[in-house]
Scaffold this motif. Structure first.
Motif, PDB file in Angstrom:
ATOM      1  N   PRO A   2     -10.193   8.744   0.301  1.00  0.00           N
ATOM      2  CA  PRO A   2     -11.129   9.113   1.365  1.00  0.00           C
ATOM      3  C   PRO A   2     -12.010  10.278   0.939  1.00  0.00           C
ATOM      4  O   PRO A   2     -11.754  10.913  -0.090  1.00  0.00           O
ATOM      5  CB  PRO A   2     -10.202   9.507   2.514  1.00  0.00           C
ATOM      6  N   THR A  43     -11.107  -0.139  -8.686  1.00  0.00           N
ATOM      7  CA  THR A  43     -10.346  -1.389  -8.779  1.00  0.00           C
ATOM      8  C   THR A  43     -10.276  -1.837 -10.224  1.00  0.00           C
ATOM      9  O   THR A  43     -11.261  -1.759 -10.954  1.00  0.00           O
ATOM     10  CB  THR A  43     -11.006  -2.489  -7.930  1.00  0.00           C
ATOM     11  N   SER A  55      -3.066   0.304  -3.830  1.00  0.00           N
ATOM     12  CA  SER A  55      -2.893  -1.010  -3.236  1.00  0.00           C
ATOM     13  C   SER A  55      -2.572  -2.036  -4.319  1.00  0.00           C
ATOM     14  O   SER A  55      -3.324  -2.184  -5.283  1.00  0.00           O
ATOM     15  CB  SER A  55      -4.170  -1.418  -2.493  1.00  0.00           C
ATOM     16  N   LYS A  83     -13.011   9.719  -6.587  1.00  0.00           N
ATOM     17  CA  LYS A  83     -13.371   9.564  -5.180  1.00  0.00           C
ATOM     18  C   LYS A  83     -13.703   8.111  -4.897  1.00  0.00           C
ATOM     19  O   LYS A  83     -13.818   7.294  -5.808  1.00  0.00           O
ATOM     20  CB  LYS A  83     -14.546  10.456  -4.822  1.00  0.00           C
ATOM     21  N   THR A  84     -13.807   7.761  -3.661  1.00  0.00           N
ATOM     22  CA  THR A  84     -14.104   6.415  -3.137  1.00  0.00           C
ATOM     23  C   THR A  84     -13.063   5.408  -3.601  1.00  0.00           C
ATOM     24  O   THR A  84     -11.879   5.613  -3.459  1.00  0.00           O
ATOM     25  CB  THR A  84     -15.526   5.972  -3.495  1.00  0.00           C
ATOM     26  N   LYS A  85     -13.506   4.323  -4.166  1.00  0.00           N
ATOM     27  CA  LYS A  85     -12.589   3.224  -4.498  1.00  0.00           C
ATOM     28  C   LYS A  85     -12.717   2.837  -5.957  1.00  0.00           C
ATOM     29  O   LYS A  85     -13.811   2.776  -6.511  1.00  0.00           O
ATOM     30  CB  LYS A  85     -12.899   2.016  -3.619  1.00  0.00           C
ATOM     31  N   SER A  90      -5.826  -1.450  -6.799  1.00  0.00           N
ATOM     32  CA  SER A  90      -6.982  -0.729  -6.266  1.00  0.00           C
ATOM     33  C   SER A  90      -6.517   0.650  -5.817  1.00  0.00           C
ATOM     34  O   SER A  90      -5.365   0.819  -5.395  1.00  0.00           O
ATOM     35  CB  SER A  90      -7.605  -1.473  -5.090  1.00  0.00           C
ATOM     36  N   PHE A 106      -7.755   3.721  -3.285  1.00  0.00           N
ATOM     37  CA  PHE A 106      -8.657   4.139  -2.222  1.00  0.00           C
ATOM     38  C   PHE A 106      -8.516   5.647  -2.022  1.00  0.00           C
ATOM     39  O   PHE A 106      -7.403   6.153  -1.832  1.00  0.00           O
ATOM     40  CB  PHE A 106      -8.328   3.410  -0.921  1.00  0.00           C
ATOM     41  N   ASN A 166       0.847  -1.200   0.000  1.00  0.00           N
ATOM     42  CA  ASN A 166       0.000   0.000   0.000  1.00  0.00           C
ATOM     43  C   ASN A 166       0.878   1.243   0.000  1.00  0.00           C
ATOM     44  O   ASN A 166       1.694   1.434   0.897  1.00  0.00           O
ATOM     45  CB  ASN A 166      -0.917   0.013   1.226  1.00  0.00           C
ATOM     46  N   SER A 212      -4.511   9.588  -1.069  1.00  0.00           N
ATOM     47  CA  SER A 212      -5.008   8.409  -1.777  1.00  0.00           C
ATOM     48  C   SER A 212      -4.024   7.275  -1.546  1.00  0.00           C
ATOM     49  O   SER A 212      -2.837   7.516  -1.257  1.00  0.00           O
ATOM     50  CB  SER A 212      -5.182   8.688  -3.272  1.00  0.00           C
ATOM     51  N   THR A 213      -4.505   6.050  -1.648  1.00  0.00           N
ATOM     52  CA  THR A 213      -3.652   4.894  -1.415  1.00  0.00           C
ATOM     53  C   THR A 213      -3.759   3.925  -2.578  1.00  0.00           C
ATOM     54  O   THR A 213      -4.861   3.467  -2.914  1.00  0.00           O
ATOM     55  CB  THR A 213      -4.033   4.174  -0.112  1.00  0.00           C
ATOM     56  N   THR A 259       0.782   5.334   0.028  1.00  0.00           N
ATOM     57  CA  THR A 259      -0.093   6.480   0.259  1.00  0.00           C
ATOM     58  C   THR A 259       0.526   7.755  -0.288  1.00  0.00           C
ATOM     59  O   THR A 259       1.708   8.018  -0.101  1.00  0.00           O
ATOM     60  CB  THR A 259      -0.381   6.649   1.752  1.00  0.00           C
TER      61      THR A 259
END
Lengths: 112, 121
Positions: free
Chosen positions: A65, A56, A74, A52-54, A61, A63, A19, A71-72, A21
């Motif tokens: 907030p 994939t 993954s 925004k949100t997620k 992926s 992410f 992950n 943002s992250t 960030t």
């Protein structure tokens, strides 16, 4: 301009989840968040993009907030071939391409 | 697949020389970009073009100029090369305009060439 900050490097073992960030405190309302991957002696390659949100896809992926100040990315179950530099990019607004801003990149090293 | 090619992978020039870096894309993209990449600094945008004969300055345009006479070709020019312009230069292209993309299946993606490593002695 939305400046981005990301870790300089991260180490991982094969099969683990990585992950990364990215901080972008000054992100504008119309800015998207994009991640690129770069192998040595190659140009960067698009991985994923979101607002925004997620999000994939088959590779990763993303992410994001609700406040969108970070943002992250993954990467699930990394392999040796995932060793690369990963760039966080914020921009591509309705105003101008000139607001694109790459981060300094995160060197991810995956070992057996 | 989109292909972005750059005229040279490696280039060595002397201080004061005029240097041309050429970039060609084969997907009829409207937007083209020139970046330089330096250790610890990531990619920095030098110039971009959203149409033939149109150009806009990026973050670090000083010491550089560009030319876009044809849609598929975008040239970066160093009028008088200096040692601090030793760097990796990356060209990119994309089809979407700012603000487009981000919805499902539509991504504002840039396609990069392999880069030209320029050394100015």
């Amino acid at each position: 301009l939305a400046k981005t900050t990301q870790p300089i490097s991260m180490d991982s073992y094969e099969g683990q989840e990585v992950n990364i960030t990215c901080s972008h405190n000054n992100i504008a309302t119309n800015d998207y968040i994009t991640w690129y991957q770069q192998f040595p002696s190659q140009g960067p390659r698009f991985i994923i993009q979101g607002y925004k949100t997620k999000v994939t896809n088959e590779v990763a992926s993303l992410f994001i907030p609700a406040d969108r100040k970070s943002s992250t990315l993954s990467l699930p179950r990394v392999s040796l071939s995932d060793t690369a530099v990963y760039y966080c990019l914020v921009g591509a607004t309705t105003d101008s391409w000139g607001k694109l801003q790459f981060g300094a990149g995160t060197q991810v090293v995956v070992t057996p | 697949d989109v292909k972005v090619t750059q005229s040279s992978r490696y280039l060595v020039k002397r201080t004061g020389e005029k240097v041309f870096l050429e970039c060609v894309q084969d997907m009829d993209h409207e937007n083209m970009f020139w970046y330089r990449q330096d250790p610890g600094l990531g990619l920095r945008l030098i110039y971009f073009s959203y149409d033939v004969k149109m150009k806009e300055k990026g973050d670090i345009p000083e010491g550089y100029s560009v030319s876009r006479e044809k849609k598929e070709r975008f040239s970066l020019i160093l009028e008088s090369a200096s040692t601090n312009q030793t760097s990796m230069y990356l060209c990119a292209s994309s089809s979407l305009h700012p603000g487009q993309g981000g919805s499902e299946g539509v991504y504002n993606e840039q396609f990069f060439g392999p880069g030209t490593r320029l050394t100015v002695l």
